[in-house]
Each structure stands twice: as C-alpha cells, then as structure tokens.
Design an enzyme around this catalytic site. Structure first.
Site, mmCIF file in Angstrom:
data_model
loop_
_atom_site.group_PDB
_atom_site.id
_atom_site.type_symbol
_atom_site.label_atom_id
_atom_site.label_comp_id
_atom_site.label_asym_id
_atom_site.label_seq_id
_atom_site.Cartn_x
_atom_site.Cartn_y
_atom_site.Cartn_z
ATOM 1 N N ASP A 89 -6.885 -1.402 -0.984
ATOM 2 C CA ASP A 89 -5.510 -1.330 -1.077
ATOM 3 C C ASP A 89 -5.911 -3.290 -1.492
ATOM 4 O OD1 ASP A 89 -3.162 -1.553 -1.665
ATOM 5 O OD2 ASP A 89 -1.918 -1.120 0.707
ATOM 6 N N LYS A 90 -4.394 -3.148 -2.160
ATOM 7 C CA LYS A 90 -4.823 -4.651 -2.612
ATOM 8 C C LYS A 90 -3.436 -5.316 -2.290
ATOM 9 C CE LYS A 90 -2.457 -7.119 -6.026
ATOM 10 N NZ LYS A 90 -0.684 -6.391 -6.323
ATOM 11 N N HIS A 91 -3.208 -6.191 -2.135
ATOM 12 C CA HIS A 91 -2.165 -7.224 -1.424
ATOM 13 C C HIS A 91 -2.211 -8.645 -2.338
ATOM 14 C CE1 HIS A 91 1.876 -7.511 0.643
ATOM 15 N NE2 HIS A 91 1.265 -9.046 0.668
ATOM 16 N N SER A 92 -0.650 -8.926 -2.907
ATOM 17 C CA SER A 92 -0.192 -9.930 -4.124
ATOM 18 C C SER A 92 0.578 -10.781 -2.644
ATOM 19 C CB SER A 92 -0.126 -9.798 -5.072
ATOM 20 O OG SER A 92 0.510 -10.740 -5.325
ATOM 21 N N THR A 129 7.342 -5.723 -5.503
ATOM 22 C CA THR A 129 6.869 -3.940 -6.394
ATOM 23 C C THR A 129 8.425 -2.929 -5.685
ATOM 24 O OG1 THR A 129 4.886 -4.763 -5.828
ATOM 25 C CG2 THR A 129 5.738 -2.336 -5.966
ATOM 26 N N ARG A 177 13.575 -14.271 7.647
ATOM 27 C CA ARG A 177 12.107 -15.437 6.632
ATOM 28 C C ARG A 177 12.633 -15.269 5.017
ATOM 29 N NH1 ARG A 177 7.143 -12.854 6.406
ATOM 30 N NH2 ARG A 177 6.490 -14.848 4.489
ATOM 31 N N SER A 192 2.133 -10.888 8.986
ATOM 32 C CA SER A 192 3.386 -9.833 7.662
ATOM 33 C C SER A 192 2.019 -9.120 7.036
ATOM 34 C CB SER A 192 3.882 -10.718 7.250
ATOM 35 O OG SER A 192 4.585 -9.670 6.164
ATOM 36 N N LYS A 196 0.664 -4.096 8.029
ATOM 37 C CA LYS A 196 0.765 -3.237 7.289
ATOM 38 C C LYS A 196 -0.479 -2.555 7.022
ATOM 39 C CE LYS A 196 4.098 -5.308 4.422
ATOM 40 N NZ LYS A 196 4.158 -6.489 5.441
ATOM 41 N N LYS A 197 -1.289 -3.458 7.138
ATOM 42 C CA LYS A 197 -2.715 -3.510 6.653
ATOM 43 C C LYS A 197 -3.515 -2.075 6.851
ATOM 44 C CE LYS A 197 -1.285 -4.846 1.942
ATOM 45 N NZ LYS A 197 -0.839 -3.237 1.583
#
Length: 449
Positions: A89-92, A129, A177, A192, A196-197
């Site tokens: 996975d990727k997260h920004s 997203t 937040r 945060s 999730k990851k």
C-alpha cells in the site's frame, strides 16, 4: 482502575508523557462511541488532540497510540486467500490535487501486487481520495470487510474508506481533528496513518510525505521529522516502510475538486498523456512499492515495469474492474465524462498580467475548493462532487493578460466569483521564472534512521 479521561487530558496539557495504559484507556473511550453511548464526547477528543498538538508525544507514546488505535478494531488476515503476490500500500499525507492513489493502485495490481487501500476523506485544505471515488455513480466506498477482501483478491486492488471494523478510534479522532485546527501534529498523523495500515495486514508500505505551501508539512524539517517518525514507528511495528518526500508548492496535476480529479486520472490511465509532475510522482511511488514487495530487482526495472502497466492499458483495465466490483458502472472508463457530475457554472479566471506563473499559494487553491462546496468546514457538511478548479496552469507557464490561469466549476455565480477572487490572489505572475524544486525531493528508509 482506569484514569479519568479529564486527568489524561490534563497531564498531556501540562506536557507530561502518558503511559501506554493511559493511552490505551483513552483510545478505548474513543472507540466506545459518543458520551451518550458510554464513550468520550467530541469535546474531550478535541481537547486531547489540541493538547497533543501543542505538547507533542514521545516516540514511545506515539507507538502506544498507534498500537491502541490498531487494536481498537479488526485486523485483516490474508492467509486464507492464497494471494500470488505481496500485499502493498501507499499513503500520502495529503495535498491539493493529490489524486495519485487512483492511478497508482491499478498500476500495482497490473504488476501482480495486491493493494488494499484504505483512504480518508478531505482533511483541512486537502482533498480526500474517498471523496473523489464517491463522485463515481454507484461506487461503494464503504463495503463490508468480506467484500473488500474479495475484491482485492479478485481484481488486485480496492480503494475504500475506513469501515467501523478497522481502527474505529482513529475514524472518530480523524473527523474531530479536521475541524479543530489539530491536523498538523506529527504524532497524530503518524498514529492515524499507521493504525489503518497495520490493521490492513500489509507486507510493505510506501509513504508520500508532501512538503511545501500546500502541504501540512510546510518546511523540509517538518517533512523530514514526519517521514522519519512514520518509517521508524512502522518498522518498529514490523511493517517495512519507505518514505518519499515530494513537492507540494503547486497543485499536483491540473485539477482540484473531486469529479474533476477522477476525470484527470481516467484520462491518464487511458493513455491521454496528462500532467508530467503527476505522472512522475506516481511512477516513482510505484517503483518503490515494487522494490519493497520484491517484484523488481532494482529501481530501473521497477520503473519500466510500472510504466509498462500504465502505457499498455493493463492498469486502466484494473481500475475499470475495481469500479465494477465496488458497484460502479461497467462502462465507466469509456463514459466517465458523461457519468461524472458536472457543475452548472463554469468560468475561466484570467491572469492578472502578462508574464510567467512564478508562484502559487497552493493552500489558498485548496481553500477555494472548500469555499465552492468541494470540502468540509464542519464534520457533518456534505460535499458537492461536481465543483472544483480545472486547467490549473503549472509554475513556469508563460501567459498573456488574456490567458486563463484556471477554470472554476461552481454551483452558482456567487461561488464562481468568490473562487475567482481567491485564485487571482493565489497565483503570482512575474517577469522571470523562479527556480523550482524537483517533484521527488528525498527518499528515507529504515537504514537512514
């Protein structure tokens, strides 16, 4: 006996380090629901978030917060699916016009990886997203876990939002937040993202940490600190992670606004070219994911493999299959322009003078989208998926006074006028082209820490 939540808030307000037990107790209260449901109220969550924002957390506290939020819900197991490749996975960290996930996930699926991407809604001035995908008619962005895992196994990727099952404590805290000016906190961002990851059962994670005037990290120092925090905490929790720090001193791509960004992604997947910076950061992140998952031997091979998936149409086919599997129309890629919602008012915003687009207040562009109705001021706000800004000129573009710097898509004339005023001030037209940062500014791995 568990500590009173107000005592935990007080201790963090006063700058004390909280114990793992105190953090676990507070997170349990978040996950239990609202005060009426026997949990903590939004006021207590807001006070805790502000206390952390102002006083920070130690590395040990951040690890404890991450683990507690991960443990607040279900944790996925992929062993029963006999997947033929790694779960990646990727997260920004978020930016204006950041639509990379919609192109990246199908690229990786076309390269034999499995991508269970759990994404968020818009946060602060940045888009989300999940909000983009919900502009697709019928797309179910919050399926049950069984459906989510089935789609990942069958298609290779699925992009959804947080469900009640995964990291529910983070889901509540995230929403608070967003509307309490506590977004830009490294411990809260780290916990945060990683809660999730970790709950998704990944084999590897690549972080896209944005830096610049449109990012939560406005300086390289903050971006470095955040990237190192995420890589350190993730690696310590057993999740191999690499971070790229990428530039956000201008919107990423030519559009900002949910349906407009989806259309831009569809066009790039369909081989219609598109913004060079968007393509570059997408392929750079894809290469890192392929390396992390052992699907390529070196950076050059990884890059070629990702490019081939994009240019061959295989990534587009994966995107189409994902949309169908999650309830969207079977012909979405072919009919995206017709199926996506459209704003009734479309207005070009003229350049203030002739010259070169030399600077952009990227945060202001994001706030213009929110003012149009494309983002949230309050947790309960509904988003208008059709509004936004398109045809945004990149830095370095030569213009005349008659040229548009962007095109506003609005629900009414008043909204279009207000957004146009913001954009006129956001773009600086100079007589010389300023130096610009490369799109990928730094790479951080566990070996660098």
């Amino acid at each position: 006996m568990a500590a009173l939540p107000q005592e935990i808030i007080r201790r963090k307000r006063d700058g004390d380090a909280l114990s793992a037990e105190e953090i676990e107790s507070f997170v349990a209260g978040i996950a239990a629901g609202s005060a009426k449901e026997g949990g903590l109220g939004d006021g207590q969550l807001a006070a805790f978030a502000m206390a952390v924002f102002l006083n920070g957390m130690t590395s040990e506290e951040t690890v404890a917060l991450t683990r507690a939020m991960t443990a607040s819900g279900r944790q996925l197991d992929w062993k029963g699916f006999a997947l033929a490749g790694p779960v990646l996975d990727k997260h920004s960290t978020g930016g204006v016009g950041d639509k990379v996930s919609l192109i990246l996930a199908p690229i990786l699926a076309a390269c034999d990886a499995y991508v269970p991407m759990i994404s968020g809604r818009g946060l602060g001035h940045t888009g989300g997203t999940l909000d983009k995908l919900e502009s697709i008619p019928g797309y179910n962005a919050t399926p049950d876990i069984a459906t989510f895992q089935r789609v990942v196994a069958e298609v290779g990727c699925a992009i959804i939002g947080q469900t009640a099952d995964l990291a529910p404590a983070d889901r509540r805290l995230y929403a608070v937040r967003d509307v309490t000016a506590t977004v830009e906190s490294i411990p809260l961002i780290t916990a945060s993202i990683l809660s999730k990851k970790l709950a998704a059962g990944l084999d590897g994670l690549v972080m896209d940490v944005k830096v610049g005037n449109g990012a939560f990290a406005s300086s390289m120092q903050m971006a470095d600190d955040l990237a190192e925090s995420i890589v350190s905490v993730a690696t310590g929790a057993g999740l191999p992670t690499t971070a790229l720090i990428t530039d956000m001193n201008q919107p990423l791509g030519r559009s900002a606004g949910n349906a407009l960004e989806v259309l831009e992604c569809v066009e790039m997947l369909a081989g219609e070219g598109g913004d060079g910076r968007l393509r570059e950061v997408t392929l750079a992140l894809a290469a890192e994911m392929l390396l992390l998952g052992g699907l390529a031997g070196d950076d050059g091979a990884a890059r070629k493999k990702a490019e081939a998936a994009l240019t061959s149409g295989r990534a587009a086919a994966c995107f189409d299959a994902m949309v169908v599997a999650l309830g969207g129309p079977a012909d979405f890629m072919a009919r995206a322009k017709d199926l996506l919602p459209k704003a009734p008012v479309v207005r070009a915003v003229q350049a203030k003078a002739a010259g070169v687009v030399s600077a952009c207040d990227t945060r202001a562009v994001g706030l213009a989208v929110i003012a149009l109705g494309g983002g949230r001021r309050r947790v309960e706000d509904r988003i208008d998926p059709a509004v936004g800004i398109d045809d945004i000129l990149p830095l370095g573009q030569v213009v005349t006074a008659a040229d548009p710097i962007a095109v506003v898509h609005a629900a009414d004339e008043a909204g279009a006028e207000a957004a146009a005023e913001i954009l006129q001030k956001a773009f600086e037209i100079g007589q010389t082209d300023n130096d610009r940062f490369p799109i990928v500014r730094q790479r951080i791995t566990a070996k660098d820490l």
